[in-house]
Design a protein around this motif. Structure first.
Motif, short mmCIF file in Angstrom:
data_model
loop_
_atom_site.label_atom_id
_atom_site.label_comp_id
_atom_site.label_asym_id
_atom_site.label_seq_id
_atom_site.Cartn_x
_atom_site.Cartn_y
_atom_site.Cartn_z
N SER A 23 0.84 -1.20 0.00
CA SER A 23 0.00 0.00 0.00
C SER A 23 0.87 1.25 0.00
CB SER A 23 -0.90 0.02 1.23
OG SER A 23 -1.57 1.25 1.33
N SER A 24 0.48 2.20 -0.81
CA SER A 24 1.20 3.49 -0.83
C SER A 24 0.35 4.57 -0.16
CB SER A 24 1.53 3.88 -2.27
OG SER A 24 0.34 4.00 -3.03
N PHE A 25 -0.64 4.13 0.61
CA PHE A 25 -1.57 5.08 1.22
C PHE A 25 -0.87 6.06 2.16
CE2 PHE A 25 -5.25 6.34 3.87
CZ PHE A 25 -6.03 6.86 2.85
N MET A 26 0.20 5.64 2.79
CA MET A 26 0.92 6.53 3.72
C MET A 26 1.45 7.77 3.00
SD MET A 26 0.71 5.68 6.83
CE MET A 26 2.00 6.68 7.54
N GLU A 27 1.58 7.70 1.70
CA GLU A 27 2.12 8.84 0.94
C GLU A 27 1.18 10.04 0.94
OE1 GLU A 27 3.35 7.47 -2.93
OE2 GLU A 27 4.54 5.86 -2.04
N VAL A 28 -0.07 9.85 1.35
CA VAL A 28 -1.00 10.99 1.40
C VAL A 28 -0.69 11.88 2.59
CG1 VAL A 28 -2.82 9.66 0.26
CG2 VAL A 28 -2.86 9.90 2.75
N PHE A 29 0.13 11.41 3.51
CA PHE A 29 0.46 12.18 4.71
C PHE A 29 1.82 12.83 4.57
CE2 PHE A 29 -2.45 8.81 6.06
CZ PHE A 29 -3.48 9.60 6.56
N SER A 30 1.93 14.04 5.09
CA SER A 30 3.20 14.76 5.07
C SER A 30 4.18 14.08 6.04
CB SER A 30 3.00 16.21 5.49
OG SER A 30 2.69 16.28 6.87
N ALA A 31 5.44 14.44 5.92
CA ALA A 31 6.45 13.90 6.83
C ALA A 31 6.10 14.24 8.28
CB ALA A 31 7.83 14.43 6.47
N ARG A 34 3.23 12.02 9.51
CA ARG A 34 3.71 10.65 9.78
C ARG A 34 4.53 10.62 11.07
NH1 ARG A 34 4.70 10.92 4.16
NH2 ARG A 34 6.94 11.07 4.56
N ARG A 35 5.35 11.64 11.27
CA ARG A 35 6.18 11.71 12.48
C ARG A 35 5.29 11.76 13.74
NH1 ARG A 35 9.47 14.87 10.48
NH2 ARG A 35 8.38 16.82 10.88
N LYS A 36 4.26 12.59 13.71
CA LYS A 36 3.34 12.69 14.86
C LYS A 36 2.60 11.36 15.08
CE LYS A 36 3.65 16.69 16.76
NZ LYS A 36 4.12 16.77 18.14
N ALA A 37 2.19 10.72 14.00
CA ALA A 37 1.49 9.44 14.13
C ALA A 37 2.40 8.38 14.75
CB ALA A 37 0.99 8.97 12.77
N ASN A 38 3.67 8.42 14.40
CA ASN A 38 4.62 7.44 14.94
C ASN A 38 4.82 7.59 16.44
OD1 ASN A 38 5.11 6.01 12.58
ND2 ASN A 38 6.67 7.45 11.91
N GLU A 39 4.41 8.71 17.01
CA GLU A 39 4.48 8.90 18.46
C GLU A 39 3.36 8.16 19.17
OE1 GLU A 39 4.38 13.12 19.09
OE2 GLU A 39 6.28 13.44 18.03
N ARG A 87 -1.86 20.29 11.11
CA ARG A 87 -0.88 20.59 12.15
C ARG A 87 -1.61 20.89 13.45
NH1 ARG A 87 4.24 23.86 9.93
NH2 ARG A 87 4.80 22.38 8.30
N ALA A 88 -0.96 20.54 14.53
CA ALA A 88 -1.52 20.82 15.85
C ALA A 88 -0.60 21.79 16.58
CB ALA A 88 -1.67 19.53 16.65
N ASP A 89 -1.21 22.67 17.38
CA ASP A 89 -0.40 23.56 18.19
C ASP A 89 0.02 22.83 19.48
OD1 ASP A 89 -2.57 23.68 19.98
OD2 ASP A 89 -3.09 25.76 19.49
#
Length: 135
Positions: A23-31, A34-39, A87-89
């Motif tokens: 799946s290349s679905f992760m490509e819809v998300f910015s770096a 993805r970084r925030k999700a990995n947390e 983005r989140a503050d």
């Protein structure tokens, strides 16, 4: 003028899409997204990204609604989803940030605008609403 878009995502179905081999679905998300999700741990990872996906879709729907009665400005398959970044503050409040090229295209089609975004999760669902205020 105000234009509103809302999207609802079934988190477990979304997680299945993410987990599909090749799946290349992760490509819809910015770096950054993805970084925030990995947390996030375990199911919170998919929950987080499902909310971000709902937010991106809600922005597109609000923009599309703002040009009701006119043809789409960008074909659905031509949307570069990572150009719509959530983005989140420091307090977790979210906002849409568009890549400069996309922001210019949006402004050309609807004029100057601002956006407000809300993301919520309940059970196996994520929902997002985007409000565009067009000056």
């Amino acid at each position: 003028m105000i234009s509103i878009g809302t999207d609802l995502v079934h988190i477990s179905a979304f997680a299945e899409q993410l987990a599909q081999p090749g799946s290349s679905f992760m490509e819809v998300f910015s770096a950054g997204e993805r970084r925030k999700a990995n947390e996030r741990q375990g199911s919170r990872y998919a929950e987080h990204l499902a909310g971000r996906w709902a937010a991106k879709e809600s922005f597109i729907k609000a923009w599309s609604q703002a040009i009701y009665g006119q043809p789409p400005v960008i074909a659905e398959e031509a949307v570069v989803w990572r150009d719509i970044e959530v983005r989140a503050d420091a307090w977790g409040r979210v906002a849409i940030e568009l890549a400069p090229e996309l922001a210019a295209v949006v402004r050309e089609s609807i004029g100057e605008f601002s956006s407000s975004l809300s993301i919520s999760h309940d059970g196996d669902y994520a929902v997002a609403t985007c409000v565009l205020t067009i000056q």
